[in-house]
Design an enzyme around this catalytic site. Structure first.
Site, PDB file in Angstrom:
ATOM      1  N   PHE A   1       0.858  -1.184   0.000  1.00 17.66           N
ATOM      2  CA  PHE A   1       0.000   0.000   0.000  1.00 17.66           C
ATOM      3  C   PHE A   1       0.893   1.232   0.000  1.00 17.66           C
ATOM      4  O   PHE A   1       1.694   1.427   0.899  1.00 17.66           O
ATOM      5  CB  PHE A   1      -0.932   0.042   1.216  1.00 17.66           C
ATOM      6  CG  PHE A   1      -1.837   1.246   1.173  1.00 17.66           C
ATOM      7  CD1 PHE A   1      -3.023   1.217   0.444  1.00 17.66           C
ATOM      8  CD2 PHE A   1      -1.481   2.434   1.806  1.00 17.66           C
ATOM      9  CE1 PHE A   1      -3.846   2.336   0.363  1.00 17.66           C
ATOM     10  CE2 PHE A   1      -2.297   3.558   1.723  1.00 17.66           C
ATOM     11  CZ  PHE A   1      -3.478   3.501   1.006  1.00 17.66           C
TER      12      PHE A   1
ATOM     13  N   ASP B   1       9.270   3.043   1.631  1.00 15.50           N
ATOM     14  CA  ASP B   1       8.086   3.784   2.053  1.00 15.50           C
ATOM     15  C   ASP B   1       7.911   3.577   3.549  1.00 15.50           C
ATOM     16  O   ASP B   1       7.429   2.538   4.002  1.00 15.50           O
ATOM     17  CB  ASP B   1       6.859   3.299   1.272  1.00 15.50           C
ATOM     18  CG  ASP B   1       5.606   4.108   1.612  1.00 15.50           C
ATOM     19  OD1 ASP B   1       5.660   4.897   2.574  1.00 15.50           O
ATOM     20  OD2 ASP B   1       4.594   3.940   0.900  1.00 15.50           O
TER      21      ASP B   1
ATOM     22  N   LYS C   1       2.775   9.998   8.005  1.00 16.23           N
ATOM     23  CA  LYS C   1       1.815   9.814   9.100  1.00 16.23           C
ATOM     24  C   LYS C   1       2.186  10.448  10.453  1.00 16.23           C
ATOM     25  O   LYS C   1       1.579  11.418  10.849  1.00 16.23           O
ATOM     26  CB  LYS C   1       1.486   8.336   9.255  1.00 16.23           C
ATOM     27  CG  LYS C   1       0.641   7.825   8.074  1.00 16.23           C
ATOM     28  CD  LYS C   1       0.042   6.464   8.328  1.00 16.23           C
ATOM     29  CE  LYS C   1      -1.035   6.108   7.339  1.00 16.23           C
ATOM     30  NZ  LYS C   1      -0.584   5.416   6.133  1.00 16.23           N
TER      31      LYS C   1
END
Ligand SMILES: *Cc1c(COP(=O)(O)O)cnc(C)c1O
Length: 432
Positions: free
Chosen positions: A172, A257, A286
């Site tokens: 993702f 990532d 995040k």
């Protein structure tokens, strides 16, 4: 001509915004307004939240929850952290936005801090964005500029831009078109075809499959050290090292990532920091702003940092003074209070406790990014039972629960959840 009223002469309490804070509307009333005004992409929200403090949040009906998801690994210091709040408001009251025609001290200081925390070599650089997917978009464009020219082994293909990009099954990387091309899940991708081309997905954790796929037409390999959305799945030991060797030999970039795993989430600044490798680029987002939106792409070394040149990429909001101040404040608290050691200790405690619970078949993850599997397809039922009992958790799969609480979660709070979980499991099974 009348002057526009300034903020100080507007009565906040009696303004339409101020009144929302004291609204007596119920969750059900809000949700009915939601469904007639908000796009349906998220389904029906689980609750209407109105207030938070530390690891607790309250809904519009006054119910309290222990937040074990932290806004999906975002609220690193919990809700309404006093220092982060005061830094954000004082920066906003001083200078809020300037565009990237200009820079600001907080932007520069944050870039320097991220280079230091990621142990980036001399010549490394930072690009700021507003979200994870935008950090990944920047990385995707970086990959498109890789000709392999700086890698001796692939010198024969120099100057020819490479287009092949490799990502993993289960990956993702975000929802915008470039990031979506890297994301593996067919249900997310199919409605939006054609996506940017050249992306190949290889089986998760299979180093031989990766070696076979990486060649000297490969621009980059994108990897999450731990796949978060796939249910907290760590790459096997040695995988990152092998990926580094394969990409180096082929002149391909290794792009990590760490949008979900970075900034202390695993008890380390980067989940990849013990892997004994230097990546070509790392994406962050995040947890970085402690709840304030910000993303970043860190490029390692002078060659990678020069792949995108003046005018080739940009953003209006990215790296603005408020977002970068929020991130500096968050990093300051994480560092000065040794929060990463706390994350390791509470994470270990939580994982050990979970592993001892009947009906939990596997526990994965590092620090406070934890996934655990159940012995039945009842994860959504556990989420619902959790909400009723005052716990916020997430189910990334039918039998998997993910926890990504604020990094300041206490052992007592972790124990409250461990004590409640057997009953939540039973409730979910009974409801089946
Ligand atoms: C969440 C996430 C993204 C996307 O971030 P957004 O801020 O939602 O755009 C990208 N990569 C990983 C690994 C993520 O967990």
């Amino acid at each position: 001509m009348n002057q526009i009223e300034t903020a100080s002469s507007t009565d906040l309490e009696h303004s339409p915004v101020g009144e929302l804070v004291h609204s007596h509307a119920t969750g059900a009333q809000w949700l009915s307004r939601y469904s007639s005004s908000l796009m349906g992409v998220f389904g029906t929200p689980q609750r209407v939240l109105v207030r938070g403090a530390g690891c607790l949040v309250w809904d519009a009906d006054g119910k309290e929850y222990l937040d074990l998801l932290g806004g999906i690994a975002v609220n690193a210091l919990g809700h309404a952290h006093p220092f982060v709040t005061s830094v954000i408001s004082s920066q906003l009251a001083t200078l809020g936005h300037v565009s990237n025609f200009f820079t600001s001290p907080t932007q520069i200081a944050l870039a320097e801090k991220l280079l230091e925390l990621s142990k980036a070599p001399a010549g490394s650089k930072v690009f700021f964005a507003n979200s994870g997917t935008e950090a990944v978009e920047a990385a995707f464009k970086l990959a498109r500029r890789n000709t392999g020219a700086s890698h001796a082994a692939a010198a024969e293909s120099a100057a020819k831009p490479r287009t092949k990009i490799i990502a993993l099954e289960g990956a993702f990387h975000g929802r915008t078109m470039g990031a979506l091309a890297l994301t593996a899940k067919e249900a997310y991708r199919a409605p939006f075809a054609p996506l940017p081309g050249g992306v190949v997905h290889v089986p998760f954790g299979d180093i031989e499959a990766l070696r076979a796929a990486v060649d000297n037409t490969t621009a980059a390999v994108f990897l999450e050290p731990i796949q978060g959305e796939a249910g907290v799945r760590p790459l096997p030991a040695g995988y990152l090292k092998a990926a580094r060797e394969a990409t180096t030999a082929a002149g391909a970039l290794l792009i990590l990532d760490e949008v979900q795993t970075g900034i202390g989430r695993t008890g380390k600044w980067l989940a990849s920091e013990d892997a004994g490798i230097v990546p070509d680029a790392v994406t962050l987002a995040k947890g970085l702003g402690g709840g304030f939106p910000i993303g970043a792409l860190v490029t390692f070394g002078p060659e990678n940092s020069a792949l995108l040149t003046a005018g080739q990429h940009g953003t209006t909001f990215g790296g603005n003074p408020v977002a970068t101040a929020a991130a500096l404040a968050t990093l300051h608290v994480l560092e000065s209070q040794d929060v990463l050691a706390h994350v390791r200790a509470v994470g270990e405690h939580l994982r050990a406790g979970l592993a001892a619970i009947d009906g939990v078949t596997e526990v994965r993850g590092e620090g406070l990014l934890i996934g655990f599997d159940l012995d039945a397809d009842v994860a959504p039922g556990v989420v619902a039972a959790g909400l009723d009992a005052g716990f916020i958790v997430n189910s990334p799969g039918p039998r998997t629960i993910r926890l990504a609480p604020p990094l300041i979660l206490t052992t007592d709070q972790a124990d409250r959840f461990l004590a409640a979980l057997p009953a939540l499991l039973q409730t979910a099974k009974d409801a089946q």
